[in-house]
Design a protein around this motif. Sequence first.
Motif, PDB file in Angstrom:
ATOM      1  N   GLU A  40      -0.243  -4.577  14.334  1.00  0.00           N
ATOM      2  CA  GLU A  40      -0.007  -5.848  15.021  1.00  0.00           C
ATOM      3  C   GLU A  40      -1.096  -6.863  14.697  1.00  0.00           C
ATOM      4  O   GLU A  40      -1.402  -7.728  15.504  1.00  0.00           O
ATOM      5  N   THR A  41      -1.695  -6.746  13.520  1.00  0.00           N
ATOM      6  CA  THR A  41      -2.778  -7.623  13.133  1.00  0.00           C
ATOM      7  C   THR A  41      -2.314  -8.555  12.024  1.00  0.00           C
ATOM      8  O   THR A  41      -2.088  -8.112  10.893  1.00  0.00           O
ATOM      9  N   PRO A  42      -2.173  -9.855  12.281  1.00  0.00           N
ATOM     10  CA  PRO A  42      -1.708 -10.787  11.247  1.00  0.00           C
ATOM     11  C   PRO A  42      -2.617 -10.841  10.015  1.00  0.00           C
ATOM     12  O   PRO A  42      -2.149 -11.153   8.926  1.00  0.00           O
ATOM     13  N   ASN A  43      -3.895 -10.520  10.165  1.00  0.00           N
ATOM     14  CA  ASN A  43      -4.803 -10.532   9.021  1.00  0.00           C
ATOM     15  C   ASN A  43      -4.562  -9.364   8.076  1.00  0.00           C
ATOM     16  O   ASN A  43      -5.086  -9.352   6.965  1.00  0.00           O
ATOM     17  N   HIS A  44      -3.814  -8.370   8.525  1.00  0.00           N
ATOM     18  CA  HIS A  44      -3.499  -7.189   7.719  1.00  0.00           C
ATOM     19  C   HIS A  44      -2.004  -6.899   7.862  1.00  0.00           C
ATOM     20  O   HIS A  44      -1.614  -5.939   8.517  1.00  0.00           O
ATOM     21  N   PRO A  45      -1.152  -7.729   7.251  1.00  0.00           N
ATOM     22  CA  PRO A  45       0.299  -7.626   7.507  1.00  0.00           C
ATOM     23  C   PRO A  45       0.983  -6.406   6.914  1.00  0.00           C
ATOM     24  O   PRO A  45       2.063  -6.048   7.350  1.00  0.00           O
ATOM     25  N   GLU A  46       0.372  -5.768   5.922  1.00  0.00           N
ATOM     26  CA  GLU A  46       0.964  -4.574   5.327  1.00  0.00           C
ATOM     27  C   GLU A  46      -0.054  -3.448   5.366  1.00  0.00           C
ATOM     28  O   GLU A  46      -1.258  -3.680   5.326  1.00  0.00           O
ATOM     29  N   PHE A  47       0.445  -2.217   5.443  1.00  0.00           N
ATOM     30  CA  PHE A  47      -0.462  -1.071   5.514  1.00  0.00           C
ATOM     31  C   PHE A  47       0.220   0.158   4.923  1.00  0.00           C
ATOM     32  O   PHE A  47       1.424   0.169   4.693  1.00  0.00           O
ATOM     33  N   LYS A  48      -0.592   1.181   4.685  1.00  0.00           N
ATOM     34  CA  LYS A  48      -0.101   2.470   4.217  1.00  0.00           C
ATOM     35  C   LYS A  48      -0.679   3.548   5.120  1.00  0.00           C
ATOM     36  O   LYS A  48      -1.823   3.454   5.547  1.00  0.00           O
ATOM     37  N   VAL A  49       0.117   4.565   5.397  1.00  0.00           N
ATOM     38  CA  VAL A  49      -0.358   5.757   6.097  1.00  0.00           C
ATOM     39  C   VAL A  49      -0.469   6.836   5.034  1.00  0.00           C
ATOM     40  O   VAL A  49       0.531   7.194   4.401  1.00  0.00           O
ATOM     41  N   GLU A  50      -1.693   7.308   4.800  1.00  0.00           N
ATOM     42  CA  GLU A  50      -1.934   8.308   3.765  1.00  0.00           C
ATOM     43  C   GLU A  50      -2.409   9.602   4.391  1.00  0.00           C
ATOM     44  O   GLU A  50      -3.353   9.599   5.184  1.00  0.00           O
ATOM     45  N   PHE A  51      -1.749  10.701   4.028  1.00  0.00           N
ATOM     46  CA  PHE A  51      -2.141  12.016   4.516  1.00  0.00           C
ATOM     47  C   PHE A  51      -3.070  12.671   3.516  1.00  0.00           C
ATOM     48  O   PHE A  51      -2.860  12.585   2.302  1.00  0.00           O
ATOM     49  N   ASN A  52      -4.099  13.320   4.032  1.00  0.00           N
ATOM     50  CA  ASN A  52      -5.028  14.090   3.218  1.00  0.00           C
ATOM     51  C   ASN A  52      -4.538  15.528   3.227  1.00  0.00           C
ATOM     52  O   ASN A  52      -4.645  16.220   4.224  1.00  0.00           O
ATOM     53  N   GLY A  53      -3.957  15.985   2.133  1.00  0.00           N
ATOM     54  CA  GLY A  53      -3.347  17.314   2.088  1.00  0.00           C
ATOM     55  C   GLY A  53      -1.895  17.221   2.511  1.00  0.00           C
ATOM     56  O   GLY A  53      -1.192  16.290   2.159  1.00  0.00           O
ATOM     57  N   GLY A  54      -1.446  18.211   3.301  1.00  0.00           N
ATOM     58  CA  GLY A  54      -0.058  18.250   3.747  1.00  0.00           C
ATOM     59  C   GLY A  54       0.263  17.174   4.760  1.00  0.00           C
ATOM     60  O   GLY A  54      -0.614  16.477   5.270  1.00  0.00           O
ATOM     61  N   ASN A  55       1.546  17.026   5.057  1.00  0.00           N
ATOM     62  CA  ASN A  55       1.996  16.076   6.074  1.00  0.00           C
ATOM     63  C   ASN A  55       3.053  16.748   6.941  1.00  0.00           C
ATOM     64  O   ASN A  55       3.649  17.733   6.530  1.00  0.00           O
ATOM     65  N   PRO A  56       3.297  16.233   8.159  1.00  0.00           N
ATOM     66  CA  PRO A  56       4.203  16.914   9.090  1.00  0.00           C
ATOM     67  C   PRO A  56       5.691  16.701   8.815  1.00  0.00           C
ATOM     68  O   PRO A  56       6.524  17.242   9.518  1.00  0.00           O
ATOM     69  N   SER A  57       6.028  15.942   7.768  1.00  0.00           N
ATOM     70  CA  SER A  57       7.421  15.613   7.508  1.00  0.00           C
ATOM     71  C   SER A  57       8.058  16.466   6.421  1.00  0.00           C
ATOM     72  O   SER A  57       9.195  16.897   6.558  1.00  0.00           O
ATOM     73  N   ASN A  58       7.319  16.684   5.322  1.00  0.00           N
ATOM     74  CA  ASN A  58       7.916  17.375   4.177  1.00  0.00           C
ATOM     75  C   ASN A  58       6.854  18.192   3.445  1.00  0.00           C
ATOM     76  O   ASN A  58       5.733  18.316   3.925  1.00  0.00           O
ATOM     77  N   GLU A  59       7.192  18.721   2.299  1.00  0.00           N
ATOM     78  CA  GLU A  59       6.280  19.598   1.558  1.00  0.00           C
ATOM     79  C   GLU A  59       5.325  18.847   0.632  1.00  0.00           C
ATOM     80  O   GLU A  59       4.485  19.456  -0.015  1.00  0.00           O
ATOM     81  N   ALA A  60       5.426  17.515   0.559  1.00  0.00           N
ATOM     82  CA  ALA A  60       4.580  16.738  -0.356  1.00  0.00           C
ATOM     83  C   ALA A  60       3.113  16.814   0.062  1.00  0.00           C
ATOM     84  O   ALA A  60       2.788  16.848   1.247  1.00  0.00           O
ATOM     85  N   ILE A  61       2.235  16.824  -0.926  1.00  0.00           N
ATOM     86  CA  ILE A  61       0.797  16.813  -0.700  1.00  0.00           C
ATOM     87  C   ILE A  61       0.292  15.387  -0.911  1.00  0.00           C
ATOM     88  O   ILE A  61       0.730  14.694  -1.834  1.00  0.00           O
ATOM     89  N   ASN A  62      -0.638  14.955  -0.056  1.00  0.00           N
ATOM     90  CA  ASN A  62      -1.219  13.612  -0.142  1.00  0.00           C
ATOM     91  C   ASN A  62      -0.145  12.528  -0.121  1.00  0.00           C
ATOM     92  O   ASN A  62      -0.216  11.551  -0.880  1.00  0.00           O
ATOM     93  N   GLU A  63       0.827  12.664   0.757  1.00  0.00           N
ATOM     94  CA  GLU A  63       1.959  11.725   0.884  1.00  0.00           C
ATOM     95  C   GLU A  63       1.486  10.382   1.435  1.00  0.00           C
ATOM     96  O   GLU A  63       0.586  10.317   2.270  1.00  0.00           O
ATOM     97  N   THR A  64       2.102   9.295   0.960  1.00  0.00           N
ATOM     98  CA  THR A  64       1.818   7.939   1.435  1.00  0.00           C
ATOM     99  C   THR A  64       3.108   7.330   1.970  1.00  0.00           C
ATOM    100  O   THR A  64       4.158   7.420   1.324  1.00  0.00           O
TER     101      THR A  64
END
Length: 115
Positions: A40-64
């Motif tokens: 909710e910060t207008p100074n940073h309108p886009e972002f990425k969520v990056e996982f270090n290692g596994g992620n809770p959604s799928n089998e991908a490693i270091n998913e973004t």
Amino acid sequence: MESLKPTHRPVSIIHTAPDPDALQVRSHGEIGGVLEVRCETPNHPEFKVEFNGGNPSNEAINETFNGSMDAPVIIPLNKIGNYVYSILYSSKGGKPPVIFGPFPCNIHPCTGCRF
């Protein structure tokens, strides 16, 4: 005798990250829920969520996962485990991205749910 019904829906995580200078949070969720990250910060309108290692959604490693002020990141919680993610904010005017985190994310079975 009453029939057994689920006592609640799966716990979801909704993380609103309003400013890269805010304190870190710890969170947990349950299988069947979601991890939602909003910005909710207008100074940073886009972002990425990056996982270090596994992620809770799928089998991908270091998913973004990509998001913006208009489109939060919604990640299905499909896997039990402990995960770590960071948020990388884009900056206006070509400035380098701002990294916020890491955030621990613990996913548990939904003990009161029936699937």
